[in-house]
Design an enzyme around this catalytic site. Structure first.
Site, short mmCIF file in Angstrom:
data_model
loop_
_atom_site.label_atom_id
_atom_site.label_comp_id
_atom_site.label_asym_id
_atom_site.label_seq_id
_atom_site.Cartn_x
_atom_site.Cartn_y
_atom_site.Cartn_z
N ALA A 47 0.85 -1.20 0.00
CA ALA A 47 0.00 0.00 0.00
C ALA A 47 0.88 1.24 0.00
O ALA A 47 2.03 1.19 0.43
CB ALA A 47 -0.89 0.01 1.24
N PRO A 229 24.32 44.95 18.88
CA PRO A 229 24.60 45.76 20.06
C PRO A 229 25.73 45.23 20.94
O PRO A 229 26.16 45.91 21.86
CB PRO A 229 23.29 45.67 20.84
CG PRO A 229 22.77 44.31 20.48
CD PRO A 229 23.15 44.09 19.05
N ASP A 252 33.89 50.38 14.23
CA ASP A 252 33.68 51.42 15.24
C ASP A 252 34.15 50.93 16.59
O ASP A 252 34.31 49.74 16.82
CB ASP A 252 32.17 51.70 15.36
CG ASP A 252 31.67 52.51 14.20
OD1 ASP A 252 32.50 53.02 13.44
OD2 ASP A 252 30.44 52.62 14.06
N LYS A 274 35.12 57.09 16.79
CA LYS A 274 35.01 58.54 16.69
C LYS A 274 35.04 59.15 18.07
O LYS A 274 34.32 58.72 18.95
CB LYS A 274 33.69 58.91 16.00
CG LYS A 274 33.74 58.68 14.53
CD LYS A 274 32.44 59.08 13.93
CE LYS A 274 31.82 57.91 13.21
NZ LYS A 274 30.42 58.08 12.97
N GLY A 306 25.28 48.05 16.15
CA GLY A 306 23.84 48.09 15.87
C GLY A 306 23.57 47.90 14.40
O GLY A 306 24.10 47.01 13.76
N MET A 387 21.49 58.23 22.98
CA MET A 387 22.00 59.50 23.44
C MET A 387 23.24 59.40 24.31
O MET A 387 23.57 58.38 24.87
CB MET A 387 20.92 60.20 24.23
CG MET A 387 20.44 59.41 25.42
SD MET A 387 19.11 60.28 26.23
CE MET A 387 19.75 61.92 26.24
N GLY A 416 23.51 47.43 26.78
CA GLY A 416 22.47 46.46 26.46
C GLY A 416 23.01 45.22 25.76
O GLY A 416 23.87 45.34 24.89
N1 SAH Z 1 23.93 52.32 14.74
C1 SAH Z 1 23.75 52.12 16.17
C2 SAH Z 1 23.57 53.42 16.92
C3 SAH Z 1 24.76 54.31 16.90
S1 SAH Z 1 24.54 55.75 17.89
C4 SAH Z 1 22.55 51.19 16.38
O1 SAH Z 1 21.81 50.91 15.44
O2 SAH Z 1 22.38 50.73 17.52
C5 SAH Z 1 25.28 55.23 19.40
C6 SAH Z 1 24.23 55.12 20.49
O3 SAH Z 1 23.56 53.88 20.37
C7 SAH Z 1 24.81 55.09 21.88
O4 SAH Z 1 25.07 56.37 22.35
C8 SAH Z 1 23.68 54.44 22.64
O5 SAH Z 1 22.65 55.35 22.91
C9 SAH Z 1 23.16 53.44 21.64
N2 SAH Z 1 23.75 52.10 21.87
C10 SAH Z 1 24.47 51.39 21.01
N3 SAH Z 1 24.79 50.19 21.51
C11 SAH Z 1 24.22 50.12 22.73
C12 SAH Z 1 24.16 49.14 23.75
N4 SAH Z 1 24.78 47.97 23.64
N5 SAH Z 1 23.47 49.43 24.87
C13 SAH Z 1 22.85 50.62 25.00
N6 SAH Z 1 22.86 51.56 24.07
C14 SAH Z 1 23.55 51.34 22.95
#
Ligand code: SAH
Length: 482
Positions: A47, A229, A252, A274, A306, A387, A416
């Site tokens: 089957a 991150p 970076d 930077k 990021g 920031m 983070g």
């Molecule tokens: N291109 C990155 C941001 C660059 S601006 C992204 O997409 O995440 C840099 C800022 O990102 C830092 O001043 C902080 O506010 C934030 N940042 C990046 N990595 C981080 C992390 N591991 N924990 C907390 N804030 C973070």
């Protein structure tokens, strides 16, 4: 059967008779694979499953209905026994021995005279893995590892090479020369074009390289990669591959060492961190370096913390490359807002609290001045503020002045997704004081909105959140706000 060592072969089964004994799900899976190889398949079983019946009806396979008999093997080049009856499987194996036909008994190395390997399929490129039946699970784990390492586009690359094979042979008659040419081809810009799905451009580039008398110009190539991150597990597979193929990596300061460790060891690493205040000169220098390495024919990875397109100036760098006619790709990364929210247990949107989320940057005084405070102070949204720590006081007073409740929950997430992650929960009105008292350091991200209070109970990563709710101001009930 104690296995000496299996001899690997890739069999061309196109139009060759193959017998599969058994009509269940396992047989079905095996037959699907054999169909892809173009085999001329007969299935023998009392089957069949529905899909097998459909294949019979469509004329894709033949069916011998009944109980196994040795003469089923006549003509077959290969046999697969896929019944759940060990006696039948053994009879098939025995018939194979007598008639000198290779038999695979599914999941039974002892009865098999050939085995079917675990496969990483980038057809026409195929990687086959076998443990000789000793540890199939291990073989499968190796397969999974290779799956992540081998780009899905390898198949198109192999087909591309096949298409050009004769032409390349004609043009480069010396084997050594041909091999060097092909090695360059598979790791160079033409391959990048194939990978990016630009076959026509790849054809044109290769034709140019093969044209008699041309000195093959080697334009480099830049991949803008988001490193995420910090947690290396958050790098994408595509980002990982780019890091493994790079000659030069411009990264970076924000990129974590763990991510850099995943890159090709003999790549040339250049940190282009930077320092604040010197943004412009440094950015110009980064552009210069990108152009310089790419023009020297290097495969450059521009690695950013990021995501490269979220407050990462990735756009500006692409504009420079575009103007210089240098090919590029972009691999997105997990941006800090997504990572910090996830690793702090703070959903950015929530049916009860926030229907939208905004990514905002407030790195310096100028950027604070240009923000649309009224829009940012609106209720039922989450702000993710990238920031420097210095501007938090200003941010807090402006938002309150434009109508956001002083008691709105906030979370500051420092580092983070990294081992040293710190989460501080509080309220909008005490933002400046919190940052000072807890000496918040960069990189830190601010999440603002009702959802921030959920971090109190939903956190799961790293140290428990610090809850800043001084008695004299009346402790906000974070749990209730959630
Ligand atoms: N291109 C990155 C941001 C660059 S601006 C992204 O997409 O995440 C840099 C800022 O990102 C830092 O001043 C902080 O506010 C934030 N940042 C990046 N990595 C981080 C992390 N591991 N924990 C907390 N804030 C973070």
């Amino acid at each position: 059967m104690s296995v000496s060592r299996l001899y690997p072969i890739f069999a061309d089964l196109a139009s060759r008779p193959v017998l599969v004994v058994g009509g269940g799900c396992v047989a079905e899976r095996k037959i699907a694979g054999l169909l892809e190889a173009g085999a001329d398949i007969t299935v023998g079983a009392p089957a069949l499953t529905q899909p097998l019946q459909a294949w019979v009806a469509a004329g894709r396979i033949r069916w011998i209905s009944g109980i196994f008999a040795g003469d089923w093997l006549t003509n077959a080049w290969l046999v697969i026994a896929a019944t759940d009856d060990r006696g039948v499987n053994a009879a098939v194996a025995e018939a194979g021995r007598e008639q000198r036909v290779f038999v695979n008994v599914v999941d039974d190395a002892a009865l098999s005279s050939f085995q079917v390997p675990a496969v990483v399929d980038r057809a026409p490129l195929v990687v086959a893995i076998s443990s000789g039946g000793a540890a199939p699970v291990l073989a499968r784990m190796v397969r999974e590892k290779l799956e992540t390492l081998l780009d899905p586009s390898l198949g198109s690359l192999a087909r591309f090479a096949e298409r050009w094979r004769d032409r390349i042979r004609q043009q480069l008659r010396d084997l050594g020369q041909r091999r060097r040419f092909l090695e360059k081809l598979f790791s160079g810009p033409v391959a990048d074009l194939v990978r990016a799905g630009r076959e026509e451009d790849a054809d044109a580039a290769l034709a140019h390289q093969l044209a008699p008398g041309t000195v093959p110009a080697a334009p480099g190539h830049v991949v803008l990669v988001g490193a995420g991150p910090g947690d290396p597990g958050l790098l994408t597979l595509k980002g990982l591959r780019a890091l493994n193929e790079a000659d030069v990596i411009l990264h970076d300061r924000l990129v974590s060492p763990e991510v850099l460790q995943l890159a090709r060891r003999d790549a040339h690493f250049v940190e282009v961190g930077k320092e604040s205040g010197t943004h412009h000169t440094t950015q110009a220098r980064i552009h210069e370096l990108l152009l310089q390495y790419a023009r020297a024919g290097k495969r450059v990875v521009r690695l950013k913390g990021g995501d490269p397109f979220v407050f990462g100036r990735g756009g500006e760098e692409l504009e420079v490359l575009r103007d210089a006619g240098i090919p590029y790709e972009v691999v997105p990364g997990i941006t800090a807002a997504l990572a910090c929210a996830a690793y702090a247990g703070i959903p950015l949107t929530h049916r009860d609290h926030a229907q939208s989320a905004r990514l905002v940057t407030a790195h310096c005084k100028d950027s604070l001045d240009t923000l649309d405070w009224r829009a940012l102070a609106a209720e039922r949204q989450t702000l993710a503020v990238y920031m420097g720590v210095a501007g938090l006081d200003r941010l807090s007073s402006q938002l309150i002045a434009h109508g956001r409740q002083p008691q709105t929950p906030v979370a500051i997430i420092e580092n983070g997704s990294r081992r040293e992650q710190r989460v501080i929960l509080g309220t909008l009105e005490s933002l400046g004081r919190i940052a000072q008292e807890h000496t918040v350091k960069s990189p830190a991200l601010l999440l603002l909105g009702e959802v921030a209070a959920l971090g109190k109970s939903l956190h799961w990563f790293g140290a428990a959140p610090i809850i800043d709710a001084p008695a004299e101001t009346g402790a906000p009930d974070l749990a209730r706000a959630a």
